[in-house]
Every structure is written in C-alpha cells, then in structure tokens.
Scaffold this active site. Structure first.
Site, mmCIF file in Angstrom:
data_model
loop_
_atom_site.group_PDB
_atom_site.id
_atom_site.type_symbol
_atom_site.label_atom_id
_atom_site.label_comp_id
_atom_site.label_asym_id
_atom_site.label_seq_id
_atom_site.Cartn_x
_atom_site.Cartn_y
_atom_site.Cartn_z
ATOM 1 N N ASP A 70 0.816 -1.211 0.000
ATOM 2 C CA ASP A 70 0.000 0.000 0.000
ATOM 3 C C ASP A 70 0.853 1.266 0.000
ATOM 4 O O ASP A 70 2.037 1.256 0.327
ATOM 5 C CB ASP A 70 -0.962 0.003 1.184
ATOM 6 C CG ASP A 70 -0.275 -0.185 2.534
ATOM 7 O OD1 ASP A 70 0.796 -0.847 2.582
ATOM 8 O OD2 ASP A 70 -0.783 0.307 3.557
ATOM 9 N N GLU A 100 -0.418 -2.151 5.263
ATOM 10 C CA GLU A 100 0.589 -2.049 6.326
ATOM 11 C C GLU A 100 0.522 -0.692 6.994
ATOM 12 O O GLU A 100 0.710 -0.579 8.219
ATOM 13 C CB GLU A 100 1.984 -2.280 5.739
ATOM 14 C CG GLU A 100 3.101 -2.307 6.783
ATOM 15 C CD GLU A 100 3.619 -0.932 7.184
ATOM 16 O OE1 GLU A 100 4.048 -0.760 8.343
ATOM 17 O OE2 GLU A 100 3.579 -0.001 6.343
#
Length: 442
Positions: free
Chosen positions: A95, A162
């Site tokens: 991400d 994350e």
C-alpha cells in the site's frame, strides 16, 4: 545418510556469485526498473490495492507459483514446492500513503483521491513499498530460476494495508498459516532513508516499536468566554493533560526502557468568546516491551481522570480514553539466531563492508505480527539503503537533513537499490533453505 545439504557458509561461498553475475540477472535489471516505475506511478491506498495485487499475482503465476489472491483484502500468496525442506516465507507490503508527491521525477505519481474526510490528496509510495515489491519479484525470479540451489517450499506473501496496521492481521485472521503453509523462517526488508544505496543494515532483537493510536475525549462545562468562573474549561483541562502526559516517559517508565507518548492533534472550541464542552486529543504511543505499553495506557487513564477530578467534574464527565485496537501493532523482534544467519548471508552476498549494524527505531511495522502467533515463528527484517551516495555524503558534510520516509520529497536511488535488495533477500533465503538438513529421500 542425509543428502542435499552442505554447511551454510561453505555452500554459500560456492554458490553466492553464480546467480548474481549471470546473463539472466543482467537482462532482468531493466525489467525490474520498469516494474518499479509502474508501481510508483500507480500507487493505491490501504485496502484498495487491487490493481497492485493483480500485477504481483500475474508475475508470480508466470514464474510457476501456485497463486491465491484476495486474502485479507487484496493479499496475495504464492507457493512454489521444490522437494523436502523448510518453508521460507518472504513478505512484501503493497500500500501507499495519502501524500502529494513533490519529487519532480518523470515517473512521479499523479494519482489523486478523495479521502473519507472529504479532503483531496495525492497518493504516493513515500515509504518505499514500491521498492519492496520490486525486490520481492526480483527475488522470486532468482529463486525460481535456481531451484537446483535450494529445497523446500518458497512462500511469497504480498500484504496490503501495512500503513494502517491492518494487513497482517487480516491475512492471519483468514488463515494464512493454516490454509497455505506454516513457515519455518519469515523474512522482509524495509527501505532506509538514512542509509546509502548499496548498503544494508540489520540488528537482532527489538528492531521496530509497538504502535497504538489513542483518543482522549476531554469534557467540561461550557459557557461565555467573559464568564469563565461559571464554566469548567475543557481546553484548560486538555492543556493540563498534555503537560501531565510528558511525565509518563520521564518519571514513570524506567530510563532504560524506550517509550514515546506524543500528542499529535488537539481539537476543541468554535469561537473566540465561547468556552466549549469538549476537546479531543489524538496520541501515538510507542514502546518495545508489552509491560511498558500497559504502563503507558494505565498512566494516561489515571492522569486524565485525576485532572478532571481536580477541576471538580463529576465522574460521568471524566475523560474517556479510546485505544484504536484495529490499528495497534506489536513491536518487531528479530529472532537472534535466524538474524545471525541472515547477517552472514548478507555479508557473503554484498561484502562485509556493505553490511552495517543499526539501532532500533520507534517507527512501527505490522510485520512483527507474523512472529506473534501461537507458534512464535522466527522473523527477520533488515534495512535496505536507498540514498544516492553523493547526496548522502553531501548531507553528512553540510549537516543537511535528507528527505525522510513519508516525505513528499522521498526519492530513492532505485537503480542502485534494486539489485542490492534482490541479492540480499535471495541469499538470505538460500541460507535459510540450506541451514537445516533436507529430509532423507531414502
């Protein structure tokens, strides 16, 4: 008699150079650079990494992995079976962050989104996850092309979310280790914005901190700003709480224990001459020890309630303390024995002068969760240098600050960092595959 096993140091000494200098590696570099630029141009926020996951899943499938998608959101799991031996898991995060890029690079992200708050923002891989994914795919290619150098099961895990502390939890909750494989070894790397490209850094034990997001809702009795004596001002109470919180680390936690209590946001009031009814404080807590974390939380609740009591508020108006458990992550603890093996592999792959010792940091990483299941599996994460060496040396000479992670100006020297990341991770995996005897085939 056991076969297919050599002592790790001897085995790597014989094989560590062959793959890295092969024609396949030279051909692979432009492909990996193109992948990096593509990932950088097209970042996706946490739990929205659908296109990114599909790119990684396609690459793994083309290499011969058995691929599963959409685990824990947009997580990807790739398995490659290569005889009897240990299972080595390599994890990347996928991400990006809601940051508008200001690097000026030709491949800079132009992606724009509307955030849940309604604000407009750019999206950027400002924490280096694009480099993590590129090294991840490069490592998968090298290990798939050199199956004669390892035995066991290679488990490639691409994990989203994350940055919000939710991706590892989601994958574990959906049965990552039960449905696919229980790893014997778990590896990851993370870029460093303070280490020159070409180098890596590693340490055993606590490496990254636990992270908690905490809200304190402070209540009062509002009224006219001209008549403060008829009110209990929540802004004053919140200010007292902010100051009192500073004593948790300085006076309640041992000086030998790392502890951070930061108030990152304070919101309250509506107008110059109005005393409102409430104020919201937003905090981040960092520590390594679970005992320190519990002490921080207990002190926050006690100090907040005590200040409200001293102002004469009834118990029903004492501050409420909310821990956002869905965002909480534990500290990352590098298994000392496994980390020593990885360090040896890094030195053999890159040269001892390119491997540095590093200090623990108070940043957080949900990678630590993979080592906190009931099995207590060994994990190791190491740092990958990304700063262009001349820029690094100039900053040291001039005393200037380098762009940090999560900066809109963070621009890693990806051409130098990618091959180092791939070599470092590949050799680390090879070391762990061959650190234990393979099963006797007879």
């Amino acid at each position: 008699m056991k076969t297919g096993y050599l002592l790790p140091t001897l085995w790597l000494a014989l094989t560590s150079v062959t793959w890295a200098n092969s024609p396949d590696w030279v051909t692979d570099q432009p492909q990996l650079e193109a992948l990096y630029q593509d990932l950088h141009r097209h970042p996706e926020l946490s739990f929205q990494e659908q296109a990114t996951a599909q790119k990684l899943a396609t690459q793994l499938a083309e290499l011969g992995f058995e691929v599963t998608t959409d685990l824990g959101g947009h997580g990807v799991v790739g398995l490659m079976f290569n005889g009897d031996g240990p299972t080595v898991m390599i994890r990347t995060d996928t991400d990006a962050l809601p940051i508008t890029e200001e690097t000026g690079k030709e491949y800079a992200s132009k992606v724009r989104v509307t955030l849940p708050s309604g604000a407009e923002s750019g999206v950027m891989h400002a924490c280096g996850h694009d480099l993590h994914m590129t090294s991840f795919i490069g490592t998968a290619r090298q290990l798939a092309a050199n199956k004669d150098q390892w035995q066991g099961t290679l488990m490639m895990v691409a994990q989203g979310a994350e940055e919000v502390g939710g991706g590892a939890k989601a994958m574990l909750n959906e049965g990552l280790f039960e449905r696919f494989a229980r790893p014997d070894h778990i590896l990851a790397l993370h870029v460093s914005a303070s280490l020159p490209a070409g180098k890596v850094a590693i340490r055993p034990g606590y490496t990254l901190a636990s992270v908690d997001s905490v809200d304190i809702q402070v209540f009062g009795k509002g009224g006219h700003g001209a008549y403060p004596h008829t009110t209990v001002d929540p802004i004053v109470l919140a200010s007292r709480i902010v100051l009192a919180l500073q004593t948790i680390t300085s006076r309640e936690i041992s000086p030998l224990e790392p502890s951070v209590v930061t108030v990152g946001s304070i919101h309250g009031g509506t107008k110059h001459n109005v005393i409102g009814n409430e104020v919201t404080l937003q905090l981040t807590l960092r520590s390594y020890s679970p005992q320190v974390r519990e002490a921080q939380l207990a002190a926050i609740k006690r100090l907040s309630a005590g200040i409200a009591m001293s102002a004469g508020l009834p118990p029903e108006l004492y501050p409420t303390v909310t821990v956002h458990e869905q965002e909480s992550i534990p500290s990352t603890y590098n298994d000392p024995a496994q980390t020593a093996q990885v360090r040896e592999a890094l030195q053999l792959a890159l040269g001892a002068e390119q491997v540095e010792d590093t200090e623990p940091v108070m940043a957080g990483e949900d990678f630590g969760l993979y080592g906190r299941t009931g099995d207590k599996l060994p994990i190791t994460i190491f740092w990958l240098g990304t700063v262009e060496p001349e820029q690094f040396n100039a900053a040291r000479i001039n005393g200037t600050a380098l762009p940090s992670l999560h900066s809109s100006h963070f621009a890693p020297d990806y051409r130098a960092a990618i091959p180092v990341g791939v070599k470092a991770m590949t050799q680390s995996a090879l070391m762990l595959f061959n650190a234990n005897p393979a099963a006797d085939p007879f």
